[in-house]
Design an enzyme around this catalytic site. Sequence first.
Site, PDB file in Angstrom:
ATOM      1  CD  GLU A   1      -7.378   4.679  -0.093  1.00 33.34           C
ATOM      2  OE1 GLU A   1      -6.850   4.798   1.039  1.00 33.34           O
ATOM      3  OE2 GLU A   1      -8.605   4.691  -0.279  1.00 33.34           O
TER       4      GLU A   1
ATOM      5  CD  GLU B   1      -9.145   1.602   3.342  1.00 34.88           C
ATOM      6  OE1 GLU B   1      -9.670   2.026   4.390  1.00 34.88           O
ATOM      7  OE2 GLU B   1      -8.103   2.070   2.882  1.00 34.88           O
TER       8      GLU B   1
HETATM    9  O1  IFM Z   1      -8.830   8.695   4.058  1.00 28.15           O
HETATM   10  C1  IFM Z   1      -8.709   7.310   4.085  1.00 28.15           C
HETATM   11  C2  IFM Z   1      -9.520   6.682   2.975  1.00 28.15           C
HETATM   12  O2  IFM Z   1     -10.844   7.051   3.015  1.00 28.15           O
HETATM   13  C3  IFM Z   1      -9.448   5.184   3.087  1.00 28.15           C
HETATM   14  N1  IFM Z   1      -8.086   4.719   3.198  1.00 28.15           N
HETATM   15  C4  IFM Z   1      -7.196   5.368   4.121  1.00 28.15           C
HETATM   16  C5  IFM Z   1      -7.272   6.883   3.928  1.00 28.15           C
HETATM   17  C6  IFM Z   1      -6.334   7.564   4.947  1.00 28.15           C
HETATM   18  O3  IFM Z   1      -6.741   7.259   6.240  1.00 28.15           O
END
Ligand code: IFM
Length: 445
Positions: free
Chosen positions: A350, A168
């Site tokens: 994710e 990210e």
């Molecule tokens: O916890 C975070 C993660 O570190 C990165 N993506 C989103 C998740 C939820 O906010």
Amino acid sequence: MTATAAGWRKDFTWGVSTSSYQIEGAHDEDGRKPSIWDTRCRIAGKIGGGDTGDVACDHYHRYPEDIALMAGLGLDAYRFSVAWPRVLPRGKGAPNEKGLAFYDRLIDALLEAGIEPWLCLYHWDLPQALHDIGGWAVRDSAGWFADYAALAARRYGDRVKKWITFNEFAVFTLFGYAIDWSAPGITDRDTHLKVIHNVNRAHGMGVDVIRSLVPGAAIGAVHNRQAVWPEKDTDADRAAAALLHEHWNLAFPDPQLLGCYPPILGEAIEPYVQGGDMAQICRPIDFFGLNHYGPIFAKEEPDSTWGFAWGSPPDDAPKSEIGWAVWPDAFRDELIDLCKTYKLPVVVTENGCGGHLDAPDASGKVHDAHRVKYLELYTAKMREAMEKGADVRGYFVWSLLDNFEWGSGYGPRFGLVHVDYATQKRTPKDSYAWYRSFITAAKAK
Ligand code: IFM
């Protein structure tokens, strides 16, 4: 290849994701030195509840129990990140053998359990020592990252074949250097622009290093991408959404995969681009890692670093317990669009659902029906996207465990497994049982 009506493709990868600072704890053990997040957690008022990642889920000591939980799910893969300040306490120079050995133990135990390690090099925990000498804002940072990548590739490349440079990009750069929501908490336009460009350069150099040192590596980068919609139907909010879209969705994938910055940002970043940079950034990779939760909303905010701020979803939009918009169609559309734009296989690295009410009932069970519902909806839309031609190769739930949710501390819970932070007791939730059955069924067909 696409999913057939009869089932998921046989080589589809089912996994879970975590990150170092959010679960490991052991913040000052075996030679680890502070990251910029350790520093931020010590500034009053920056983290919900005054929480820190000092202990987190104590995964540093409890990883065998956590791997047993993963094995119980029937997973193919586990995406984790290496803590840069654990293996290179000062960010560069002498490596820390004890820190390196922790990831040896983790990787070996995963392989023994039949779970493939997917290693992410950077999930936001920049060594504080590097920040102190300029951090991502100086051009040298790309070389520091490449040296760190080489250390990890030489050490783990015999056993790890799935590599991710960064997690990210947009979140840690925007929140950390333009909006004071993340470490290091800078709000400065020029610094932010330099950071974007240097992180892109670091990604490209990291790809080259891994490619040269790890035979057979599949290399990816993880981007958060989601539709950005104006909070109100006004010119000002539409302009805010267009600019946030460039920052959030394009600032990293476009230069890395298409060789150019998007138009508005491109003009602003130009003074920091030197000859050869764009070619160094745009290196061939093997998969696009997508982190997706739901669409985001933008509004005009003239006093902010970039003139936009986070807007709210419409009152009548379905939302998770923590207020994030739940919009499964947008996930399907994103997957289809991504594959067309970047022409790479996609792995959903994710996806998951945050709540703050998950807690064991009198019988000790955690009934997180809201998360089961979310996962059902989103996996169905992923399947639909695949049927419409999206080349999706894997899906990782965020997250295995409840964990340290950055600026929100331990309030929001994203885990398939509940963690009682006082005792470190792990309790699989209903969503854990759901994911296990889902994986079993997907593999059986
Ligand atoms: O916890 C975070 C993660 O570190 C990165 N993506 C989103 C998740 C939820 O906010």
